[in-house]
Design a protein around this motif. Structure first.
Motif, mmCIF file in Angstrom:
data_model
loop_
_atom_site.group_PDB
_atom_site.id
_atom_site.type_symbol
_atom_site.label_atom_id
_atom_site.label_comp_id
_atom_site.label_asym_id
_atom_site.label_seq_id
_atom_site.Cartn_x
_atom_site.Cartn_y
_atom_site.Cartn_z
ATOM 1 N N PRO A 1 0.727 -1.347 -0.021
ATOM 2 C CA PRO A 1 0.086 0.000 0.044
ATOM 3 C C PRO A 1 0.849 1.214 -0.055
ATOM 4 C CG PRO A 1 0.194 -0.960 2.076
ATOM 5 C CD PRO A 1 0.682 -1.999 1.228
ATOM 6 N N ASN A 2 2.084 1.171 0.256
ATOM 7 C CA ASN A 2 3.105 2.344 0.214
ATOM 8 C C ASN A 2 4.016 2.275 -0.961
ATOM 9 O OD1 ASN A 2 1.559 3.604 2.526
ATOM 10 N ND2 ASN A 2 2.743 1.857 4.005
ATOM 11 N N HIS A 3 3.802 1.755 -1.769
ATOM 12 C CA HIS A 3 4.674 1.813 -2.974
ATOM 13 C C HIS A 3 4.575 2.804 -4.097
ATOM 14 C CE1 HIS A 3 6.875 0.193 -6.510
ATOM 15 N NE2 HIS A 3 7.450 -0.630 -5.745
ATOM 16 N N PRO A 4 5.628 3.285 -4.433
ATOM 17 C CA PRO A 4 5.528 4.510 -5.433
ATOM 18 C C PRO A 4 4.411 4.356 -6.496
ATOM 19 C CG PRO A 4 7.681 4.097 -4.813
ATOM 20 C CD PRO A 4 7.178 3.126 -4.279
ATOM 21 N N GLU A 5 4.571 2.935 -6.978
ATOM 22 C CA GLU A 5 3.341 2.885 -8.083
ATOM 23 C C GLU A 5 2.007 3.051 -7.549
ATOM 24 O OE1 GLU A 5 3.864 2.141 -11.355
ATOM 25 O OE2 GLU A 5 6.192 2.774 -10.943
ATOM 26 N N VAL A 6 1.908 2.600 -6.318
ATOM 27 C CA VAL A 6 0.555 3.072 -5.617
ATOM 28 C C VAL A 6 0.181 4.487 -5.770
ATOM 29 C CG1 VAL A 6 -1.105 2.731 -3.720
ATOM 30 C CG2 VAL A 6 0.349 0.737 -4.388
ATOM 31 N N ALA A 7 1.332 5.167 -5.483
ATOM 32 C CA ALA A 7 0.949 6.754 -5.331
ATOM 33 C C ALA A 7 0.743 7.062 -6.810
ATOM 34 C CB ALA A 7 2.534 7.242 -4.726
ATOM 35 N N ALA A 8 1.477 6.801 -7.707
ATOM 36 C CA ALA A 8 1.161 6.962 -9.140
ATOM 37 C C ALA A 8 0.114 6.748 -9.640
ATOM 38 C CB ALA A 8 2.312 6.285 -10.047
ATOM 39 N N THR A 9 -0.683 5.701 -9.346
ATOM 40 C CA THR A 9 -2.174 5.428 -9.465
ATOM 41 C C THR A 9 -2.984 6.066 -8.782
ATOM 42 O OG1 THR A 9 -1.447 3.112 -9.937
ATOM 43 C CG2 THR A 9 -3.849 3.540 -9.550
ATOM 44 N N LEU A 10 -2.769 6.513 -7.472
ATOM 45 C CA LEU A 10 -3.548 7.439 -6.717
ATOM 46 C C LEU A 10 -3.414 8.904 -7.417
ATOM 47 C CD1 LEU A 10 -2.529 6.377 -3.144
ATOM 48 C CD2 LEU A 10 -4.752 6.015 -4.145
ATOM 49 N N THR A 35 1.894 11.625 0.952
ATOM 50 C CA THR A 35 2.366 10.872 1.928
ATOM 51 C C THR A 35 3.551 9.880 1.657
ATOM 52 O OG1 THR A 35 0.409 11.458 3.378
ATOM 53 C CG2 THR A 35 2.038 9.770 4.090
ATOM 54 N N ILE A 36 2.880 9.147 0.754
ATOM 55 C CA ILE A 36 3.913 7.892 0.112
ATOM 56 C C ILE A 36 5.173 8.472 -0.571
ATOM 57 C CG2 ILE A 36 3.816 6.030 -1.389
ATOM 58 C CD1 ILE A 36 0.722 5.540 -1.359
ATOM 59 N N LEU A 37 4.842 9.354 -1.464
ATOM 60 C CA LEU A 37 6.136 9.839 -2.133
ATOM 61 C C LEU A 37 6.900 10.683 -1.360
ATOM 62 C CD1 LEU A 37 4.044 11.248 -5.234
ATOM 63 C CD2 LEU A 37 5.609 9.225 -5.297
ATOM 64 N N GLU A 38 6.370 11.185 -0.496
ATOM 65 C CA GLU A 38 7.390 11.836 0.546
ATOM 66 C C GLU A 38 8.355 10.913 1.247
ATOM 67 O OE1 GLU A 38 5.779 16.322 1.560
ATOM 68 O OE2 GLU A 38 4.864 14.770 2.274
ATOM 69 N N PRO A 46 10.776 15.476 -7.815
ATOM 70 C CA PRO A 46 9.975 15.871 -8.877
ATOM 71 C C PRO A 46 8.563 15.339 -8.663
ATOM 72 C CG PRO A 46 11.807 15.561 -9.712
ATOM 73 C CD PRO A 46 11.968 14.934 -8.363
ATOM 74 N N GLU A 47 8.490 14.007 -8.394
ATOM 75 C CA GLU A 47 7.169 13.297 -8.133
ATOM 76 C C GLU A 47 6.411 14.049 -7.151
ATOM 77 O OE1 GLU A 47 5.579 11.283 -10.299
ATOM 78 O OE2 GLU A 47 7.359 11.285 -11.670
ATOM 79 N N VAL A 48 7.088 14.277 -6.042
ATOM 80 C CA VAL A 48 6.342 15.261 -4.857
ATOM 81 C C VAL A 48 5.808 16.447 -5.628
ATOM 82 C CG1 VAL A 48 6.677 16.219 -2.822
ATOM 83 C CG2 VAL A 48 7.715 13.836 -3.108
ATOM 84 N N ALA A 49 6.439 17.197 -6.152
ATOM 85 C CA ALA A 49 6.157 18.313 -6.915
ATOM 86 C C ALA A 49 4.946 18.545 -7.674
ATOM 87 C CB ALA A 49 7.116 18.981 -7.611
#
Length: 141
Positions: A1-10, A35-38, A46-49
């Motif tokens: 649930p805390n993987h960057p790919e999950v964040a991309a999908t979110l 939260t995941i990306l940070e 840049p993904e955080v941005a």
């Protein structure tokens, strides 16, 4: 649930929720993505941005320009550090900042739009959609 790919999908889901006008849902999934990306990449990636920018769009849509401005300014700092001052993502963030400034400080919005337009003209040919958007924003001030 805390993987960057999950964040991309979110992030994608957040944009879809925003497009559908479901701002509560959009904000919830974008906050989770942030939260995941940070945690995964640190606060200056840049993904955080990009997520900050999308969350700023939602806050702007909600009529919270001060909150949106803070998110855009943080995103701008990250993007300028990562890509330099003349990158199209910097220009897009400057444009978003201009949008939130336009009602409160039209002169500040004009400066932001003009800087974005200078960047975009270096990066893209005349008639590019991003150039057209910023030119229209300037005309509408």
């Amino acid at each position: 649930p805390n993987h960057p790919e999950v964040a991309a999908t979110l992030n994608i889901l957040g944009r879809v929720w925003r497009d559908l006008g479901e701002l509560d849902a959009a904000e919830e999934v974008l906050e989770r993505a942030l939260t995941i990306l940070e945690r995964e990449y640190g606060p200056n990636h840049p993904e955080v941005a990009r997520t900050l920018g999308t969350l700023g769009n939602v806050r702007s849509d909600r009529g919270k320009p001060d909150e949106a401005r803070k998110l855009y300014e943080r995103a701008l700092t990250i993007l300028e550090r990562e890509y330099g001052p003349n990158h199209p993502e910097v220009a897009a963030t400057l444009t978003n900042l201009g949008i939130v400034w336009r009602l409160q400080e039209p002169a500040e919005a004009r400066k932001l739009y003009e800087r974005a337009l200078t960047i975009l003209r270096r990066c893209f040919p005349d008639g590019h959609p991003m150039i057209d958007i910023v030119e229209r924003n300037l005309r509408d001030l």
